[in-house]
Each structure stands twice: as C-alpha cells, then as structure tokens.
Design a protein around this motif. Structure first.
Motif, PDB file in Angstrom:
ATOM      1  N   UNK A   1      56.110  67.911 102.817  1.00  0.00           N
ATOM      2  CA  UNK A   1      55.372  69.155 102.599  1.00  0.00           C
ATOM      3  C   UNK A   1      54.296  69.253 103.675  1.00  0.00           C
ATOM      4  N   UNK A   2      53.971  70.481 104.061  1.00  0.00           N
ATOM      5  CA  UNK A   2      53.027  70.706 105.144  1.00  0.00           C
ATOM      6  C   UNK A   2      51.630  70.231 104.769  1.00  0.00           C
ATOM      7  N   UNK A   3      50.962  69.572 105.703  1.00  0.00           N
ATOM      8  CA  UNK A   3      49.595  69.111 105.451  1.00  0.00           C
ATOM      9  C   UNK A   3      48.649  70.284 105.240  1.00  0.00           C
ATOM     10  N   UNK A   4      48.983  71.457 105.819  1.00  0.00           N
ATOM     11  CA  UNK A   4      48.133  72.638 105.636  1.00  0.00           C
ATOM     12  C   UNK A   4      48.154  73.129 104.196  1.00  0.00           C
ATOM     13  N   UNK A   5      49.166  72.739 103.446  1.00  0.00           N
ATOM     14  CA  UNK A   5      49.298  73.182 102.063  1.00  0.00           C
ATOM     15  C   UNK A   5      49.019  72.048 101.078  1.00  0.00           C
ATOM     16  N   UNK A   6      48.246  71.086 101.510  1.00  0.00           N
ATOM     17  CA  UNK A   6      47.944  69.939 100.652  1.00  0.00           C
ATOM     18  C   UNK A   6      47.232  70.350  99.369  1.00  0.00           C
ATOM     19  N   UNK A   7      46.353  71.363  99.460  1.00  0.00           N
ATOM     20  CA  UNK A   7      45.585  71.766  98.270  1.00  0.00           C
ATOM     21  C   UNK A   7      46.472  72.355  97.182  1.00  0.00           C
ATOM     22  N   UNK A   8      47.299  73.390  97.480  1.00  0.00           N
ATOM     23  CA  UNK A   8      48.169  73.901  96.407  1.00  0.00           C
ATOM     24  C   UNK A   8      49.193  72.882  95.927  1.00  0.00           C
ATOM     25  N   UNK A   9      49.701  72.059  96.829  1.00  0.00           N
ATOM     26  CA  UNK A   9      50.644  71.023  96.410  1.00  0.00           C
ATOM     27  C   UNK A   9      49.957  70.033  95.474  1.00  0.00           C
ATOM     28  N   UNK A  10      48.705  69.673  95.818  1.00  0.00           N
ATOM     29  CA  UNK A  10      47.947  68.757  94.967  1.00  0.00           C
ATOM     30  C   UNK A  10      47.707  69.328  93.586  1.00  0.00           C
ATOM     31  N   UNK A  11      47.410  70.639  93.511  1.00  0.00           N
ATOM     32  CA  UNK A  11      47.203  71.271  92.210  1.00  0.00           C
ATOM     33  C   UNK A  11      48.477  71.262  91.388  1.00  0.00           C
ATOM     34  N   UNK A  12      49.600  71.511  92.071  1.00  0.00           N
ATOM     35  CA  UNK A  12      50.884  71.487  91.369  1.00  0.00           C
ATOM     36  C   UNK A  12      51.173  70.101  90.802  1.00  0.00           C
ATOM     37  N   UNK A  13      50.911  69.080  91.611  1.00  0.00           N
ATOM     38  CA  UNK A  13      51.167  67.707  91.164  1.00  0.00           C
ATOM     39  C   UNK A  13      50.276  67.350  89.981  1.00  0.00           C
ATOM     40  N   UNK A  14      48.996  67.716  90.070  1.00  0.00           N
ATOM     41  CA  UNK A  14      48.073  67.391  88.989  1.00  0.00           C
ATOM     42  C   UNK A  14      48.415  68.153  87.722  1.00  0.00           C
ATOM     43  N   UNK A  15      48.865  69.417  87.858  1.00  0.00           N
ATOM     44  CA  UNK A  15      49.288  70.180  86.685  1.00  0.00           C
ATOM     45  C   UNK A  15      50.450  69.493  85.990  1.00  0.00           C
ATOM     46  N   UNK A  16      51.339  68.912  86.794  1.00  0.00           N
ATOM     47  CA  UNK A  16      52.494  68.235  86.210  1.00  0.00           C
ATOM     48  C   UNK A  16      52.121  66.981  85.457  1.00  0.00           C
ATOM     49  N   UNK A  17      50.958  66.397  85.793  1.00  0.00           N
ATOM     50  CA  UNK A  17      50.555  65.158  85.124  1.00  0.00           C
ATOM     51  C   UNK A  17      50.279  65.381  83.648  1.00  0.00           C
ATOM     52  N   UNK A  18      49.896  66.607  83.286  1.00  0.00           N
ATOM     53  CA  UNK A  18      49.542  66.869  81.891  1.00  0.00           C
ATOM     54  C   UNK A  18      50.769  67.118  81.020  1.00  0.00           C
ATOM     55  N   UNK A  19      51.912  67.389  81.644  1.00  0.00           N
ATOM     56  CA  UNK A  19      53.128  67.654  80.879  1.00  0.00           C
ATOM     57  C   UNK A  19      53.748  66.339  80.397  1.00  0.00           C
ATOM     58  N   UNK A  20      54.375  66.390  79.243  1.00  0.00           N
ATOM     59  CA  UNK A  20      55.017  65.202  78.699  1.00  0.00           C
ATOM     60  C   UNK A  20      56.300  64.915  79.468  1.00  0.00           C
ATOM     61  N   UNK A  21      56.629  63.638  79.566  1.00  0.00           N
ATOM     62  CA  UNK A  21      57.879  63.245  80.203  1.00  0.00           C
ATOM     63  C   UNK A  21      59.056  63.603  79.305  1.00  0.00           C
ATOM     64  N   UNK A  22      60.137  64.056  79.912  1.00  0.00           N
ATOM     65  CA  UNK A  22      61.345  64.363  79.155  1.00  0.00           C
ATOM     66  C   UNK A  22      62.001  63.064  78.685  1.00  0.00           C
TER      67      UNK A  22
END
Length: 221
Positions: free
Chosen positions: A105-126
C-alpha cells in the motif's frame, strides 16, 4: 550365426523397449506477450500472488522472459504506479527491497490504511479465523498450504486478517519448498493472557502432525 543371434535375449528386449518407449513431451510454454496486457500484465499477476518479496530472476524464469526485459518491466510498473508516466498515482506502489520486488500500500495513504486496520481490530474474529489461528498456534511454524490441508479449505483470506490484526507474522521460509512460514506473535500471547505457548490448552493431539501433510506447498511459496 549373426551378431543379432548371438546377443542375449535380455539385451534384445531392453533395446526393443528403449525404441518403443516415447520420450516425455516437454511442457508447452505460453508466450506471455500474447496474453491480455502482455508481459507487463503477466508480471503484475505474479506480483499479486507473491506472499513475500520476489526476485526479478525468479519472475523472469516463471514467465520465460529475459532478465533485462523483466527488470525494465518492473521499473516501468513502479513508475506507472507512482504516477511518473502521466497516469494518476495509485493507492499501492511497487517497491524493490533487499529480498526482491513486492506490491505494498502507498506510504502516502498510511493514515487511512491505518484507520482501516485499527477499525478491524475491534471486530470479532470469524469462526474460520479462529480455527486457522488455532492451527498456527499449535503447529507453528506452519505454511499456508499446511493450514489449508488441516482445515480443508483455502485460508488466504483469514491469513490476511490474522496478519492485519497482528496475531500472526511471517517468520521464515520452508527450506525444502520456499513456502512462507507463519507463527503467532507476542501480541497473540498478550491477547490470550499467556506468558508463553506452553500455556496453550492440550488441543494439539486432535490436530494432524505436519509430517502427514508434507509436500502440499509447491504452489504456496
């Protein structure tokens, strides 16, 4: 008596068998230049399935290209993704590392990618992710092919999820197949409230030994 009459029957049979047995056919190599998108698209296709940086020499061998042509294509793709050839910059980039080339993923988009990753941390594992995580925890180091063999289904999606969550990591390569090896992380132990893997419940006897599923990683490197 002729020479043929003097020859032992076993030698004659062997000679006949040698003549009768056809030579194995060489595999037909597809000219990647004739495929949609040509050689550039073929290189992209290989990069998209690579789990780790891959050398230009390995790409060239797989696609039956010359080293020079492969190097040129890789640099052109990197420039294209960065927007240096007149196209818009992409959200991903092709980087060359010490170990080879890989799409990130582009380093210029690290912020939105980081938010997406952190949002996923709160979801339960399937359930599928939990089952795959259990296979890794009890049988590590383990390859993607071995995980799939134990579970009986593809694990590509759940492995990406577990990597994103930081619960597993790439910890090396299988010396015989080159397949990526996975293991659990310190964060996994932290989330499980374990100080070491020795505290895992005795579930391992219910999982098959890895030596029973060896040889399944030819396509998983």
């Amino acid at each position: 008596m002729t020479v043929e009459e003097q020859a032992p029957q076993s030698e004659l049979d062997a000679g006949t068998a040698a003549v009768a047995t056809p030579a194995p056919e060489e595999p037909v190599l597809v000219d990647v230049h004739t495929l949609p998108g040509g050689a550039h698209a073929a290189v992209e296709a290989v990069l998209m399935v690579a789990d780790a940086p891959i050398g230009a020499d390995r790409i060239a061998a797989a696609l039956n290209l010359t080293q020079d042509e492969t190097d040129d294509i890789l640099h052109e793709l990197a420039d294209e993704y960065a927007g240096h050839l007149g196209s818009r910059p992409r959200g991903f980039e092709l980087r060359r590392t010490v170990d080879g080339w890989r799409i990130y993923s582009s380093t210029a988009h690290a912020d939105p990618v980081g938010r997406f990753v952190l949002d996923g941390q709160s979801a339960k594992l399937s359930q599928a992710a939990l089952e795959t995580l259990a296979v890794i925890a009890y049988r590590q180091p383990v390859t993607r092919g071995q995980m799939s063999a134990v579970r009986g289904v593809s694990v590509d999606g759940v492995v990406r999820t577990l990597l994103t969550r930081g619960l597993i990591a790439e910890i090396g390569q299988d010396p015989s197949t080159g397949a990526v090896l996975f293991g659990t992380t310190g964060y996994f132990l932290e989330r499980m409230d374990f100080s070491s893997l020795d505290e895992l419940p005795p579930l391992a006897p219910h999982l098959p030994d890895l030596d029973m599923i060896d040889g399944l990683d030819g396509l998983d490197s």
